[in-house]
Design an enzyme around this catalytic site. Structure first.
Site, PDB file in Angstrom:
ATOM      1  N   GLY A  10       0.821  -1.218   0.000  1.00 43.97           N
ATOM      2  CA  GLY A  10       0.000   0.000   0.000  1.00 43.97           C
ATOM      3  C   GLY A  10       0.849   1.260   0.000  1.00 43.97           C
ATOM      4  O   GLY A  10       0.724   2.101   0.889  1.00 43.97           O
ATOM      5  N   SER A 141      -2.665   0.326  14.911  1.00 44.60           N
ATOM      6  CA  SER A 141      -3.468   1.535  15.134  1.00 44.60           C
ATOM      7  C   SER A 141      -3.824   1.592  16.613  1.00 44.60           C
ATOM      8  O   SER A 141      -3.500   0.674  17.376  1.00 44.60           O
ATOM      9  CB  SER A 141      -4.718   1.489  14.251  1.00 44.60           C
ATOM     10  N   TYR A 154     -12.421  -3.331  11.826  1.00 41.38           N
ATOM     11  CA  TYR A 154     -11.082  -2.727  11.829  1.00 41.38           C
ATOM     12  C   TYR A 154     -10.374  -3.015  13.157  1.00 41.38           C
ATOM     13  O   TYR A 154      -9.187  -3.365  13.192  1.00 41.38           O
ATOM     14  CB  TYR A 154     -11.235  -1.223  11.591  1.00 41.38           C
ATOM     15  N   ALA A 156     -10.943  -5.457  15.265  1.00 42.46           N
ATOM     16  CA  ALA A 156     -10.576  -6.883  15.337  1.00 42.46           C
ATOM     17  C   ALA A 156      -9.323  -7.148  14.510  1.00 42.46           C
ATOM     18  O   ALA A 156      -8.429  -7.900  14.921  1.00 42.46           O
ATOM     19  CB  ALA A 156     -11.741  -7.742  14.851  1.00 42.46           C
ATOM     20  N   ILE A 187      -3.398  10.510  12.271  1.00 44.69           N
ATOM     21  CA  ILE A 187      -2.428  10.991  11.288  1.00 44.69           C
ATOM     22  C   ILE A 187      -3.185  11.689  10.160  1.00 44.69           C
ATOM     23  O   ILE A 187      -4.167  11.158   9.629  1.00 44.69           O
ATOM     24  CB  ILE A 187      -1.597   9.815  10.703  1.00 44.69           C
TER      25      ILE A 187
END
Ligand code: NDP
Length: 257
Positions: A10, A141, A154, A156, A187
């Site tokens: 990514g 995160s 997200y 999990a 961010i």
């Protein structure tokens, strides 16, 4: 000494782009994947090349094994096994648990968590068979440790990344492969700016360092974890969040007061 090679998943936008560009400036060559934005991927490659790096980039769905295998076959034919893998690719969907669609759950878990597994396994197998040391950095995160409403899929996936990092570190340590996690706070990127009217102001107010994070804040820590200075660090999560996910919701103090 030949230049070291990093793979960043990514790398087309946001934090991934900053990681690619930072590594390029610091003397790494970089291969990166993207999924849906070829134009942005091209822009990342152009800036990394301008910084002196050799760059390979390709569309590759990190959550599909055939894609991942084909991507690393290309990387291997180009430059062999990478010295560094950064599992950065991630997606987020917002929905309450009672309304979350199965498709969203599958996409988030497949991209964020299975993607981390597939890329790690592929790179680690290549490093082990080449007898080469390496470093792997997974991007987590705040959801690694805190429960975020409307982000159950997200959360999990990121909680899974935290535990995945630890097991991978234990199993790969004897092969001199270090595995760590970087957990960013709020961010500023295009996606997060669209999340709230005043994203920067909202998060700065509750962040102990009183500012929002920049992609460079995360990239610098990834660079550190890949460096010889971090050679005895594995299985850890480094929080790059200005302290926001360390503070408790303490009833006698209003955050930001
Ligand atoms: P972006 O949306 O800007 O970047 C996401 C990146 O992941 C893009 O390069 C995208 O490619 C790629 N991607 C998405 N799905 C796939 C897939 N299936 N296969 C390959 N690549 C894929 O967001 P961020 O920069 O914020 O996200 C990077 C990481 O940082 C994520 O893991 C995210 O969870 C994490 N993070 C971000 C925070 C923030 O505040 N920004 C906070 C905490 C964690 P393409 O552009 O081609 O679609």
């Amino acid at each position: 000494m030949s230049r070291r090679l990093a793979v960043v998943t990514g790398g087309s936008t946001g934090i991934g782009r900053a990681i690619v560009n930072t590594l390029a400036r610091e003397g790494w060559d970089v291969a990166f994947s993207y999924i849906s934005r070829p134009h942005e991927a091209e822009q990342t490659a152009t800036s990394a090349r301008a910084a002196g790096a050799d760059v390979l980039f390709a569309q590759c769905d990190v959550g599909i094994k055939a894609d991942v295998d084909a991507f690393y076959d290309r990387v291997a034919a180009w430059r062999g096994a990478p010295d560094l893998l950064v599992n950065n690719a991630g997606v987020q969907t917002w929905a309450p648990l009672l309304e979350l669609e199965e498709d969203s759950w599958d996409r988030v878990i497949r991209t964020n968590l299975k993607g981390c597994f597939l890329n790690t396994q592929n790179v680690a197998r290549r490093l082990v068979s080449a007898g080469k040391p390496g470093a792997i950095v997974n991007i987590g995160s705040g959801c690694n440790k805190l429960a975020f409403p409307r982000l159950v899929d997200y959360t999990a996936s990121k909680g899974g990344i935290e535990q995945f990092t630890k097991v991978a570190a234990i199993e790969l340590g004897p092969h001199a492969i270090r595995v760590n996690c970087v957990a960013p706070g709020a961010i500023e990127i295009e996606r997060t700016q669209a999340e709230a009217g005043d994203y920067a102001g909202t998060w700065s107010a509750i962040t102990p360092l009183r500012r929002i994070g920049q992609t460079q804040d995360v990239a610098d820590v990834v660079l550190y974890l890949a460096s010889p200075g971090a050679s005895f660090i594995t299985g850890q999560t480094l929080w790059v969040d200005g302290g926001v996910f360390t503070q408790a919701n303490w009833p006698y103090e209003k955050p930001g007061a």
